[in-house]
Design an enzyme around this catalytic site. Structure first.
Site, short mmCIF file in Angstrom:
data_model
loop_
_atom_site.label_atom_id
_atom_site.label_comp_id
_atom_site.label_asym_id
_atom_site.label_seq_id
_atom_site.Cartn_x
_atom_site.Cartn_y
_atom_site.Cartn_z
N LYS A 123 0.87 -1.18 0.00
CA LYS A 123 0.00 0.00 0.00
C LYS A 123 0.91 1.22 0.00
O LYS A 123 1.72 1.41 0.91
CB LYS A 123 -0.89 -0.02 1.24
CG LYS A 123 -1.76 1.22 1.37
CD LYS A 123 -2.59 1.17 2.65
CE LYS A 123 -3.18 2.53 2.97
NZ LYS A 123 -3.73 2.57 4.33
N ALA A 177 -9.51 5.06 5.46
CA ALA A 177 -9.29 6.23 6.31
C ALA A 177 -10.55 7.06 6.53
O ALA A 177 -11.24 7.44 5.60
CB ALA A 177 -8.20 7.14 5.75
N GLY A 178 -10.81 7.32 7.80
CA GLY A 178 -11.88 8.24 8.16
C GLY A 178 -13.19 7.58 8.53
O GLY A 178 -14.07 8.21 9.11
N GLY A 194 -7.77 8.70 10.96
CA GLY A 194 -7.95 8.79 12.41
C GLY A 194 -9.09 9.70 12.84
O GLY A 194 -9.37 9.80 14.02
N THR A 252 -8.70 3.11 13.30
CA THR A 252 -8.99 3.90 14.49
C THR A 252 -10.38 3.61 15.06
O THR A 252 -10.55 3.53 16.28
CB THR A 252 -8.88 5.40 14.15
OG1 THR A 252 -7.65 5.61 13.48
CG2 THR A 252 -8.93 6.25 15.41
#
Lengths: 370, 256
Positions: free
Chosen positions: B95, B182-183, B156, B205
């Protein structure tokens, strides 16, 4: 203004005298606590006396932000003092050139031996320190020290005298990627008073050292004020703003804060405690809320109980197995210590402690990309 | 669940797990609860031969490792880290994370595409983490990417599908898996991404900071499955309420 043209020193320090923390109210603090992205005014409110009744709320927010940005990780590292010769006369420091302490400088073989002893504890992150003397510890000596450490550790930081860009490049190429330079105080008057003689008297040269390090290719810089030398709120504010502007001008840079406060040292006489635990906590929490992505380092100069209680709130890094003398990881110290440490836990003890707090010890969080 | 292919490998789980924010001791239980087949790890966290080495906690079983190039600030550094990952036996998946921004951790699409091109030619299965820009995503696929990994919101942040419309464009226009990364902060958001047609979602996260990470991993697993099934089932139409027809626009057709 182009970020690349920012004069950070002027932006941070020009208003020092006029900084006034008494104007903030509980309403300002509530506003800063509710803000998603805290701006410099909010940071100031969080450092003000008005924020004192909100320490619990600050701790809650800081703790949440730390977990969001860093997970449960705490990076372990240790310092290695390779020399304690110093040409500066700093009124507050045990290494200062007028103190008759035992001076020493490790040979390359001795550095290697120390490195082996430290590496055996499992640590992979190391901070190389010298006293500030170009005469005794020239750039080549420091670069050589870094090259030796590079054989045993994955991540190397340096905390030495400020250098020129080309000198930093030399040390960076040897393998160091993190730079710590502490301004001690952003108050120009006090700075001049406590730095009685030596090259350290040059405020600007020191102030701009982190920038020179970044220009030389260092990945990250750690900055801080020795809280207690001057008004701790002003110094904490300027430290935060110094980091804030560094990040704006060098967006890739990893910014870290250290939060030292005055401690006793050899021949220092009476110890005057100026910054109380609640003050220090307020500063750490304000740093975290203002710059949620920044590293915060908690030093062994702090007591074990203080470290135990704040470790889940803001820090991302702590030292373990610390010896602030020159040499001595095998029990034989060659030169005296810069200051007394208050938390002498070994790496194994630190690990057990972190686990008891639900935290994950991180030995390595670095891969050499250059 | 129906599978999908990345490079040489077929995946049946559409929940990818990031590993950087957990206590290592929890990792195995979380991976199992999420029924994950692919986990990412930052190569920078590997502590080969040392203690608390993340690699030891995620290897094994049917697990595919997706090492990321976290720490790279440009294409050259990403390539170097990818080579290290290969040397450490992490396989051919990589990645690409090129992040020259320490505040929001925003990726650099330009450098990411450059690294993609180099590594794809070297036989890596390249998954670029990127801002969901359609033009850049096309470039990444042309450069040899096996999929694209657009961010839903800053890493995060747990803010959810902030870039929804842009991700939708990628899903509609790119002929390769789109893995939303992400997110994502809640299972409902992961479900929504899957309903849109994402091939998979990656979370870290949201699970790591949950009160009960194992239970949350299970919740994500179910949400991802539900979203995928809803996508396959083809959602029913959403009624758009017609305006008041007191002056019909097509009334003239009736006038003979």
């Amino acid at each position: 203004m182009k970020a690349s043209e920012m004069n950070i020193e002027a932006l941070v320090t020009d208003g020092y005298e006029a900084l006034d923390f008494s104007q903030y109210t509980a309403e300002d603090v509530r506003g800063a606590l509710a803000a998603e992205d805290v701006q410099p005014e909010g940071f100031k409110a969080l450092l003000s006396p008005a924020a004192r009744p909100f320490l619990e709320q600050m701790a809650q927010k800081a703790s949440r932000l730390t977990r969001e940005h860093f997970g449960v990780n705490i990076q372990l590292y240790t310092p290695i003092y390779i020399a304690n010769y110093c040409v500066n006369h700093c009124a507050y420091c045990g290494f200062n050139c007028t103190n008759h302490i035992k001076r020493a400088k490790l040979t390359p073989e001795e550095i290697e031996h120390e490195a082996q002893c430290i590496a055996n504890t499992g640590l992979t992150d190391i901070l190389l320190l010298t006293g500030e003397s170009r005469r005794h510890s020239d750039v080549d000596y420091i670069a050589e020290g870094v090259r030796i450490l590079d054989r045993y550790f994955s991540s190397i930081g340096i905390e030495v005298y400020p250098m020129h860009v080309e000198e930093y490049e030399k040390v960076h190429e040897a393998g160091a990627d993190y730079l710590s330079v502490y301004q001690e105080t952003y108050d120009r008057t006090v700075y001049d008073e406590v730095h009685l003689s030596g090259p350290k008297k040059d405020y600007s040269y020191r102030f701009n050292a982190p920038e020179r390090g970044l220009l030389a290719g260092f990945r990250g810089v750690s900055i801080g004020a020795l809280l207690g030398l001057s008004d701790f709120r002003k110094d904490a504010y300027c430290t935060g703003m110094h980091g804030w502007y560094l990040q704006r001008k060098y967006p890739h840079a990893e910014i870290g804060f250290s939060v030292p406060r005055l401690r006793p040292y050899a021949n220092s006489g009476a110890y005057k405690s100026l910054v109380h635990d609640a003050d220090l906590l307020q500063v750490m929490l304000a740093y975290r809320i203002f710059m949620p992505f920044a590293g915060v380092n908690i030093s062994t100069r702090e007591s074990r109980s203080f470290r135990d209680n704040v470790i889940t709130l803001a820090p991302t890094k702590m030292s373990a197995g610390v010896n602030t003398g020159v040499g001595g990881h095998d029990g034989e110290r060659k030169g005296e210590a810069q200051f007394e440490i208050s938390d002498d836990r070994s790496v194994e003890e630190a690990r057990a402690f972190l686990a008891s707090k639900g935290l994950q010890v991180v030995f390595n969080d670095y891969v050499r990309a250059f | 669940m129906d599978g999908f292919t990345l490079g040489p490998k077929r995946f049946h789980s559409r929940l990818f797990l990031g590993t950087g924010k957990f206590p290592l001791a929890n990792m195995r239980a979380v991976i199992e609860a999420g029924a994950c087949e692919m986990v990412t790890l930052a190569l920078r966290r590997a502590n080969v031969g040392g203690e608390e080495n993340i690699l030891e906690y995620v290897k094994g079983g049917n697990m595919t490792l997706l090492p990321n190039t976290s720490g790279a600030r440009n294409a050259e550094e990403a390539v170097r880290i990818a080579h290290l990952a290969r040397e450490l036996g992490c396989g051919d998946f990589i990645k690409i994370e090129v992040i020259p921004d320490s505040k929001y951790l925003m990726p650099d699409n330009y450098e990411t595409v450059k690294a993609t091109e180099i590594l794809a030619k070297e036989g890596f299965v390249v998954l670029p983490y990127m801002n969901p820009d359609l033009v850049d995503a096309r470039r990444a696929i042309e450069a040899g990417a096996a999929a694209v990994m657009p961010l839903a919101a800053p890493i995060g942040s747990n803010k959810g599908l902030l870039t929804r419309e842009h991700i939708k464009m990628l899903i509609d226009e790119i002929d390769a898996p789109v893995i939303v990364d992400a997110g994502i902060g809640k299972p409902s958001q992961a479900c929504e991404a899957m309903e849109l047609g994402a091939a998979a979602v990656l979370v870290n996260t949201a699970v790591a900071t949950a009160g009960d990470p194992v239970l949350m991993a299970e919740a994500f697993k179910e949400a991802v499955r539900a979203g995928r099934r809803a996508y396959l089932a083809k959602a029913g139409r959403v009624l758009e309420y017609a305006g008041d027809a007191s002056s019909p626009l097509t009334g003239f057709l009736g006038v003979q």
